[in-house]
Design an enzyme around this catalytic site. Structure first.
Site, PDB file in Angstrom:
ATOM      1  N   LYS A  69       0.812  -1.223   0.000  1.00 10.61           N
ATOM      2  CA  LYS A  69       0.000   0.000   0.000  1.00 10.61           C
ATOM      3  C   LYS A  69       0.846   1.274   0.000  1.00 10.61           C
ATOM      4  CE  LYS A  69      -4.175  -2.024   1.908  1.00 10.61           C
ATOM      5  NZ  LYS A  69      -5.187  -2.055   2.967  1.00 10.61           N
ATOM      6  N   ASP A 106     -10.468   1.987   2.309  1.00  7.43           N
ATOM      7  CA  ASP A 106     -10.683   1.195   3.537  1.00  7.43           C
ATOM      8  C   ASP A 106     -11.553   1.954   4.543  1.00  7.43           C
ATOM      9  OD1 ASP A 106      -9.243  -1.013   2.718  1.00  7.43           O
ATOM     10  OD2 ASP A 106      -7.368  -0.350   3.619  1.00  7.43           O
TER      11      ASP A 106
HETATM   12  P1  NDP Z   1      -0.070  -4.261   9.374  1.00  6.30           P
HETATM   13  O1  NDP Z   1       0.910  -5.365   9.193  1.00  6.30           O
HETATM   14  O2  NDP Z   1       0.173  -2.932   8.747  1.00  6.30           O
HETATM   15  O3  NDP Z   1      -0.272  -3.972  10.969  1.00  6.30           O
HETATM   16  C1  NDP Z   1      -0.458  -5.036  11.850  1.00  6.30           C
HETATM   17  C2  NDP Z   1      -0.873  -4.493  13.216  1.00  6.30           C
HETATM   18  O4  NDP Z   1      -1.254  -5.622  14.034  1.00  6.30           O
HETATM   19  C3  NDP Z   1       0.220  -3.760  13.977  1.00  6.30           C
HETATM   20  O5  NDP Z   1      -0.371  -2.736  14.717  1.00  6.30           O
HETATM   21  C4  NDP Z   1       0.783  -4.869  14.887  1.00  6.30           C
HETATM   22  O6  NDP Z   1       1.383  -4.361  16.066  1.00  6.30           O
HETATM   23  C5  NDP Z   1      -0.479  -5.604  15.236  1.00  6.30           C
HETATM   24  N1  NDP Z   1      -0.285  -7.020  15.646  1.00  6.30           N
HETATM   25  C6  NDP Z   1       0.118  -8.045  14.875  1.00  6.30           C
HETATM   26  N2  NDP Z   1       0.112  -9.196  15.571  1.00  6.30           N
HETATM   27  C7  NDP Z   1      -0.296  -8.884  16.831  1.00  6.30           C
HETATM   28  C8  NDP Z   1      -0.490  -9.642  18.023  1.00  6.30           C
HETATM   29  N3  NDP Z   1      -0.276 -10.966  18.045  1.00  6.30           N
HETATM   30  N4  NDP Z   1      -0.936  -9.004  19.128  1.00  6.30           N
HETATM   31  C9  NDP Z   1      -1.168  -7.659  19.104  1.00  6.30           C
HETATM   32  N5  NDP Z   1      -0.982  -6.889  18.006  1.00  6.30           N
HETATM   33  C10 NDP Z   1      -0.560  -7.492  16.884  1.00  6.30           C
HETATM   34  O7  NDP Z   1      -1.473  -4.891   8.899  1.00  6.30           O
HETATM   35  P2  NDP Z   1      -2.758  -4.086   8.365  1.00  6.30           P
HETATM   36  O8  NDP Z   1      -2.940  -2.914   9.233  1.00  6.30           O
HETATM   37  O9  NDP Z   1      -2.650  -3.874   6.904  1.00  6.30           O
HETATM   38  O10 NDP Z   1      -3.939  -5.160   8.576  1.00  6.30           O
HETATM   39  C11 NDP Z   1      -4.460  -5.429   9.878  1.00  6.30           C
HETATM   40  C12 NDP Z   1      -5.675  -6.335   9.756  1.00  6.30           C
HETATM   41  O11 NDP Z   1      -6.743  -5.669   9.098  1.00  6.30           O
HETATM   42  C13 NDP Z   1      -5.440  -7.624   8.983  1.00  6.30           C
HETATM   43  O12 NDP Z   1      -6.066  -8.681   9.681  1.00  6.30           O
HETATM   44  C14 NDP Z   1      -6.147  -7.389   7.663  1.00  6.30           C
HETATM   45  O13 NDP Z   1      -6.604  -8.595   7.109  1.00  6.30           O
HETATM   46  C15 NDP Z   1      -7.307  -6.513   8.100  1.00  6.30           C
HETATM   47  N6  NDP Z   1      -7.842  -5.669   7.034  1.00  6.30           N
HETATM   48  C16 NDP Z   1      -9.154  -5.861   6.667  1.00  6.30           C
HETATM   49  C17 NDP Z   1      -9.715  -5.108   5.673  1.00  6.30           C
HETATM   50  C18 NDP Z   1     -11.148  -5.360   5.297  1.00  6.30           C
HETATM   51  O14 NDP Z   1     -11.577  -4.843   4.258  1.00  6.30           O
HETATM   52  N7  NDP Z   1     -11.912  -6.104   6.079  1.00  6.30           N
HETATM   53  C19 NDP Z   1      -8.966  -4.060   4.960  1.00  6.30           C
HETATM   54  C20 NDP Z   1      -7.594  -3.903   5.439  1.00  6.30           C
HETATM   55  C21 NDP Z   1      -7.077  -4.701   6.423  1.00  6.30           C
HETATM   56  P3  NDP Z   1       2.919  -3.853  16.070  1.00  6.30           P
HETATM   57  O15 NDP Z   1       2.892  -2.448  15.550  1.00  6.30           O
HETATM   58  O16 NDP Z   1       3.298  -3.919  17.500  1.00  6.30           O
HETATM   59  O17 NDP Z   1       3.698  -4.788  15.202  1.00  6.30           O
END
Ligand code: NDP
Length: 283
Positions: A69, A106
């Site tokens: 993205k 989004d």
């Molecule tokens: P990113 O990789 O950019 O961010 C991931 C985030 O999740 C970070 O804040 C990370 O924290 C946190 N994280 C990951 N694992 C854990 C854990 N085990 N415990 C706590 N926090 C955790 O991903 P995206 O933001 O792009 O996507 C996030 C979610 O949103 C995904 O599941 C994706 O499928 C969903 N999504 C759904 C959409 C829809 O249309 N329904 C559209 C876009 C996304 P840290 O910063 O500490 O690493």
């Protein structure tokens, strides 16, 4: 013959799991638009070249998902104000002069699902948004424009939440903290924007974060209720939703950007939900 048909695609890595081809094919059938939509795997570091190749082969527009993205934002010669601020682009459109226009859908996707599909009012509510990645960045403006009383971003890596809150502080009452700092606060709306559910995990949360009649929303979607949805149901959330509606709504907005036609989302959500039910029953 498909030689002259407009081509669209979702680019990501991985991408095989994507439901976007199914969704956009249903939109095209419903609106009588002639197009082909595929899922394309791009190599990390090769996004720009993959986009160029696609456009040279008749591509008119793209959706972009993890991890491209930001690359898509850089690819766009022009961007919508909401994409400009989000620093992320999930929709690219080929313009007449051959350049690419970038937008992010989004935020509008989440908003339409919450407010129109589920009847949740955001104005005057307290919101907890968990996570500080691309998805959360993409929805902040849309949520804040609805004027919630307050919005708290809580993230495993605290400084990212604090930075995000700072970046959007001109749009409303927003703050950031670590997951372990949520303490005893209770919220009307709790949204999981982490990718924890993808790994079958639950972000560590205090037991009582839901106000009476609170709503819980996981941006993740799957045939089974996610760990966060299961936890919410047993910890006081009155309504619990997954992100399937958000997925279809953000796709509809992309479709509109490309084709100038707004598809009906309800029948598509219903069809995908039915497929989930059948999948669950066969497991
Ligand atoms: P990113 O990789 O950019 O961010 C991931 C985030 O999740 C970070 O804040 C990370 O924290 C946190 N994280 C990951 N694992 C854990 C854990 N085990 N415990 C706590 N926090 C955790 O991903 P995206 O933001 O792009 O996507 C996030 C979610 O949103 C995904 O599941 C994706 O499928 C969903 N999504 C759904 C959409 C829809 O249309 N329904 C559209 C876009 C996304 P840290 O910063 O500490 O690493």
């Amino acid at each position: 013959m498909t030689a002259n048909i407009d081509r669209y695609a979702v680019f990501g890595n991985p991408i095989a799991h994507s439901k976007s081809p199914q969704i956009h094919t249903l939109f095209a059938e419903q609106t009588g638009q002639s197009l082909i939509y595929t899922a394309e795997l791009a190599d990390i570091g090769q996004f720009d070249q993959a986009v160029k190749n696609f456009i040279n082969n008749g591509g008119k527009g793209l959706n972009v998902t993890v991890p491209f993205k930001e690359d898509a934002w850089n690819c766009a010669a022009q961007r919508s104000p909401r994409a400009q601020r989000a620093g992320a682009v999930n929709t690219l459109k080929l313009q007449d002069d051959g350049s690419l226009f970038g937008d992010t859908t989004d935020g509008i996707g989440l908003l339409r699902d919450l407010t129109q599909n589920h009847g949740i009012q955001i104005k005057g509510k307290t919101i907890l948004l968990i996570g500080a990645g691309g998805a959360v960045r993409g929805v902040l403006q849309a949520l804040l424009e609805q004027q919630p009383t307050s919005l708290l971003i809580a993230n495993r890596t605290k400084h990212k939440a604090v930075q995000l809150a700072d970046d959007f502080s001109d749009l409303g009452q927003i703050s950031g903290c670590g997951l372990n700092e949520i303490n005893e606060a209770r919220f009307d709306i709790v949204i999981n924007g982490t990718s924890a559910s993808l790994q079958g995990e639950l972000p560590p949360l205090p037991d009582s974060i839901f106000k009476t009649a609170a709503c819980s929303y996981d941006m993740m979607y799957s045939a089974q209720a996610t760990p966060f949805m299961q936890w919410s149901s047993t910890h006081g959330a009155k309504q619990v939703f997954d992100g399937l509606g958000m997925l279809v709504e953000q796709a509809a907005e992309s479709f509109y950007i490309w084709r100038g036609v707004r598809p009906e989302t309800a029948p598509v959500i219903k069809q995908l939900r039915l497929a989930f039910t059948q999948q669950k029953n066969s497991e």
